[in-house]
Design a protein around this motif. Structure first.
Motif, PDB file in Angstrom:
ATOM      1  N   THR A  33       0.824  -1.098  -0.109  1.00  0.00           N
ATOM      2  CA  THR A  33      -0.081  -0.002  -0.098  1.00  0.00           C
ATOM      3  C   THR A  33       0.976   1.132  -0.078  1.00  0.00           C
ATOM      4  O   THR A  33       1.935   1.185   0.737  1.00  0.00           O
ATOM      5  N   VAL A  34       0.634   2.049  -0.955  1.00  0.00           N
ATOM      6  CA  VAL A  34       1.533   3.199  -1.060  1.00  0.00           C
ATOM      7  C   VAL A  34       0.809   4.344  -0.530  1.00  0.00           C
ATOM      8  O   VAL A  34      -0.415   4.711  -0.882  1.00  0.00           O
ATOM      9  N   TRP A  53      -2.971  -2.046  -1.854  1.00  0.00           N
ATOM     10  CA  TRP A  53      -2.026  -2.745  -2.606  1.00  0.00           C
ATOM     11  C   TRP A  53      -2.591  -3.253  -3.597  1.00  0.00           C
ATOM     12  O   TRP A  53      -2.147  -3.535  -4.797  1.00  0.00           O
ATOM     13  N   GLY A  54      -3.829  -3.515  -3.639  1.00  0.00           N
ATOM     14  CA  GLY A  54      -4.616  -4.044  -4.760  1.00  0.00           C
ATOM     15  C   GLY A  54      -5.150  -3.103  -5.800  1.00  0.00           C
ATOM     16  O   GLY A  54      -5.526  -3.474  -6.834  1.00  0.00           O
ATOM     17  N   GLY A  55      -4.881  -1.867  -5.423  1.00  0.00           N
ATOM     18  CA  GLY A  55      -5.103  -0.844  -6.143  1.00  0.00           C
ATOM     19  C   GLY A  55      -6.712  -0.569  -6.372  1.00  0.00           C
ATOM     20  O   GLY A  55      -7.119   0.258  -7.321  1.00  0.00           O
ATOM     21  N   THR A  56      -7.420  -1.204  -5.420  1.00  0.00           N
ATOM     22  CA  THR A  56      -8.952  -0.873  -5.592  1.00  0.00           C
ATOM     23  C   THR A  56      -9.535   0.238  -4.559  1.00  0.00           C
ATOM     24  O   THR A  56     -10.613   0.623  -4.608  1.00  0.00           O
ATOM     25  N   VAL A  57      -8.618   0.499  -3.443  1.00  0.00           N
ATOM     26  CA  VAL A  57      -9.119   1.457  -2.679  1.00  0.00           C
ATOM     27  C   VAL A  57      -8.457   2.449  -2.399  1.00  0.00           C
ATOM     28  O   VAL A  57      -7.078   2.354  -2.363  1.00  0.00           O
ATOM     29  N   THR A  58      -8.693   3.750  -2.303  1.00  0.00           N
ATOM     30  CA  THR A  58      -8.163   5.237  -2.105  1.00  0.00           C
ATOM     31  C   THR A  58      -8.828   5.903  -0.867  1.00  0.00           C
ATOM     32  O   THR A  58      -9.785   5.312  -0.374  1.00  0.00           O
ATOM     33  N   ASN A  59      -7.800   6.571  -0.491  1.00  0.00           N
ATOM     34  CA  ASN A  59      -8.205   7.340   0.986  1.00  0.00           C
ATOM     35  C   ASN A  59      -7.315   8.452   0.693  1.00  0.00           C
ATOM     36  O   ASN A  59      -6.262   8.716   0.351  1.00  0.00           O
ATOM     37  N   SER A  71      -2.656   7.328  -8.234  1.00  0.00           N
ATOM     38  CA  SER A  71      -3.073   6.181  -9.205  1.00  0.00           C
ATOM     39  C   SER A  71      -1.625   5.592  -9.234  1.00  0.00           C
ATOM     40  O   SER A  71      -0.487   5.927  -8.719  1.00  0.00           O
ATOM     41  N   ARG A  72      -1.596   4.343  -9.783  1.00  0.00           N
ATOM     42  CA  ARG A  72      -0.294   3.525 -10.062  1.00  0.00           C
ATOM     43  C   ARG A  72      -0.265   3.079 -11.339  1.00  0.00           C
ATOM     44  O   ARG A  72      -1.125   2.899 -12.029  1.00  0.00           O
ATOM     45  N   ASP A  73       0.922   3.202 -11.842  1.00  0.00           N
ATOM     46  CA  ASP A  73       1.435   2.411 -13.305  1.00  0.00           C
ATOM     47  C   ASP A  73       2.221   1.209 -12.917  1.00  0.00           C
ATOM     48  O   ASP A  73       3.443   1.419 -12.449  1.00  0.00           O
ATOM     49  N   ASN A 101       1.417  -5.078   2.433  1.00  0.00           N
ATOM     50  CA  ASN A 101       0.008  -5.504   2.822  1.00  0.00           C
ATOM     51  C   ASN A 101      -0.681  -4.638   3.642  1.00  0.00           C
ATOM     52  O   ASN A 101      -1.363  -4.947   4.534  1.00  0.00           O
ATOM     53  N   GLY A 102      -0.525  -3.344   3.710  1.00  0.00           N
ATOM     54  CA  GLY A 102      -1.074  -2.445   4.683  1.00  0.00           C
ATOM     55  C   GLY A 102      -2.617  -1.776   4.458  1.00  0.00           C
ATOM     56  O   GLY A 102      -2.788  -2.304   3.266  1.00  0.00           O
ATOM     57  N   SER A 103      -2.818  -1.085   5.270  1.00  0.00           N
ATOM     58  CA  SER A 103      -4.310  -0.410   4.964  1.00  0.00           C
ATOM     59  C   SER A 103      -3.989   1.007   4.579  1.00  0.00           C
ATOM     60  O   SER A 103      -2.887   1.661   5.020  1.00  0.00           O
ATOM     61  N   PRO A 104      -4.788   1.470   3.659  1.00  0.00           N
ATOM     62  CA  PRO A 104      -4.716   2.743   3.060  1.00  0.00           C
ATOM     63  C   PRO A 104      -5.113   3.941   4.425  1.00  0.00           C
ATOM     64  O   PRO A 104      -5.281   5.108   4.033  1.00  0.00           O
TER      65      PRO A 104
END
Length: 122
Positions: A33-34, A53-59, A71-73, A101-104
């Motif tokens: 998670t970035v 990390w799955g690219g599906t959740v933003t905060n 966003s991620r490339d 493997n973290g939480s956003p």
């Protein structure tokens, strides 16, 4: 081991835009998670935006919602922070961080970048 390098900061007038980049080396972002943090002089560090990390959740912090986009490339192993409608109060050093493997939604991190300065003039 993950090494993070930020770029894209600079000086911009209020209302302008910047895009920050965070590139990972030594490993990929695939299970990380970035998060983007920022810290202004005399203020506490703030979690500004995060991408799971799955690219599906933003905060996003309330103060940047609707103006910033994370966003991620994956092909470039890079995470971006697109910042639009910038305000003088966005002036800060922006740091990229990664949590395995973290939480956003938390401010934990495993790896930390060197930061990039963003200055917004009025």
């Amino acid at each position: 081991q993950v090494k993070l390098a930020e770029s894209g900061g600079g000086l911009v007038q209020a209302g302008g835009s910047l895009r920050l980049s965070c590139t990972a080396s030594g490993n990929t972002f695939s299970r990380y998670t970035v998060k983007w943090f920022r810290q202004a002089p005399g203020k506490e560090r703030q979690l500004t935006a995060a991408l799971s990390w799955g690219g599906t959740v933003t905060n996003y912090a309330e103060s940047v919602k609707g103006r910033f986009t994370i966003s991620r490339d994956s092909a470039k192993n890079t995470v971006y922070l697109q910042m639009n409608s910038l305000k003088p109060e966005d002036t800060a050093i922006y740091y990229c961080a990664a949590e395995f493997n973290g939480s956003p939604y938390n401010s934990r991190w495993d790896y930390w970048g060197q930061g990039t300065q963003v200055t917004v003039s009025s």
